[in-house]
Write an enzyme that holds these catalytic residues in place. Structure first.
Site, short mmCIF file in Angstrom:
data_model
loop_
_atom_site.label_atom_id
_atom_site.label_comp_id
_atom_site.label_asym_id
_atom_site.label_seq_id
_atom_site.Cartn_x
_atom_site.Cartn_y
_atom_site.Cartn_z
N HIS A 62 0.82 -1.22 0.00
CA HIS A 62 0.00 0.00 0.00
C HIS A 62 0.86 1.27 0.00
CE1 HIS A 62 -2.93 -2.72 2.40
NE2 HIS A 62 -3.12 -2.88 1.11
N LYS A 72 6.29 6.38 7.59
CA LYS A 72 5.80 5.52 8.66
C LYS A 72 6.96 5.02 9.52
CE LYS A 72 2.10 3.59 5.79
NZ LYS A 72 1.63 2.36 5.14
N TYR A 132 1.92 1.22 13.88
CA TYR A 132 2.73 2.16 13.12
C TYR A 132 2.26 3.60 13.29
CZ TYR A 132 -0.93 1.53 9.49
OH TYR A 132 -2.11 1.46 8.80
N ASP A 170 -6.84 -6.08 -1.90
CA ASP A 170 -5.43 -6.35 -2.19
C ASP A 170 -5.24 -7.32 -3.35
OD1 ASP A 170 -4.71 -4.55 -0.26
OD2 ASP A 170 -3.93 -6.03 1.16
#
Length: 183
Positions: A62, A72, A132, A170
């Site tokens: 992603h 991130k 995250y 996905d």
């Protein structure tokens, strides 16, 4: 904290000091001043996320497009994953290259992923909790991704595709070639 740059420009492994005694352990997972001093980056994390997944679940690859791109700082609280990042910055000397690392509750390693990377992870053990920080807010209209088994990227996911569990979303992600031609 030991900080090591990966083979991808701007992507770093962070290994915190773990203090263990008879009561358990203590670890500092983030220190803005140290992050800024040692990486030379003034990142303002604005959102924390957490997910729980079972063995075989793969989330990714992603990314957020344009002004909604996200840096991130990722880690595993419980369990173990194979974490994978792909440099999708066309101007980067490491464009199209990927890096993977095992992140687990045992090793407490973290990975800093700069803006302009596609990111995904595969759960390797039992029930895993993944956490995250993001430096930009999620924007649904800007989300996109690259299919995990793209032949051009040739990522070794260390698990047979028949054992991998993907979301419907996905399963429909674009190829890396499509990404190159559309961006």
């Amino acid at each position: 904290m030991i900080i090591t740059e990966t083979n991808l420009e701007g992507c770093f492994i962070l290994e915190p000091k773990i203090h263990i005694d008879r009561r358990g352990y203590f670890v500092e997972t983030y220190n803005h001043k140290q992050f800024e001093n040692e990486l030379g980056l003034d990142i303002n994390f604005v959102q924390d996320n957490e997910s729980k997944s079972s063995k075989g679940v793969l989330r990714g690859l992603h990314y957020q497009r344009g002004k909604h791109a996200q840096a991130k700082l990722v880690r595993v609280i419980k369990g173990e994953i194979l974490d994978v990042v792909v440099d999708i910055r066309k101007s980067s000397r490491t464009f199209g290259k990927h890096f993977s690392i095992i992140l687990s509750e045992k090793n407490k390693k973290q990975l800093f992923i700069p803006r302009g990377f596609a990111h995904g992870f595969l759960v390797l053990k039992g029930e895993t909790v993944f956490s995250y920080k993001c430096d930009n807010y999620y924007n649904k209209a800007s989300e996109s991704g690259i299919i995990f088994n793209d032949s051009q990227l040739n990522i070794d996911w260390v698990m047979p595709a028949s054992e991998i569990v993907l979301s419907d979303k996905d399963k429909r992600l674009q190829s890396f070639e499509t990404y190159i031609n559309e961006n």
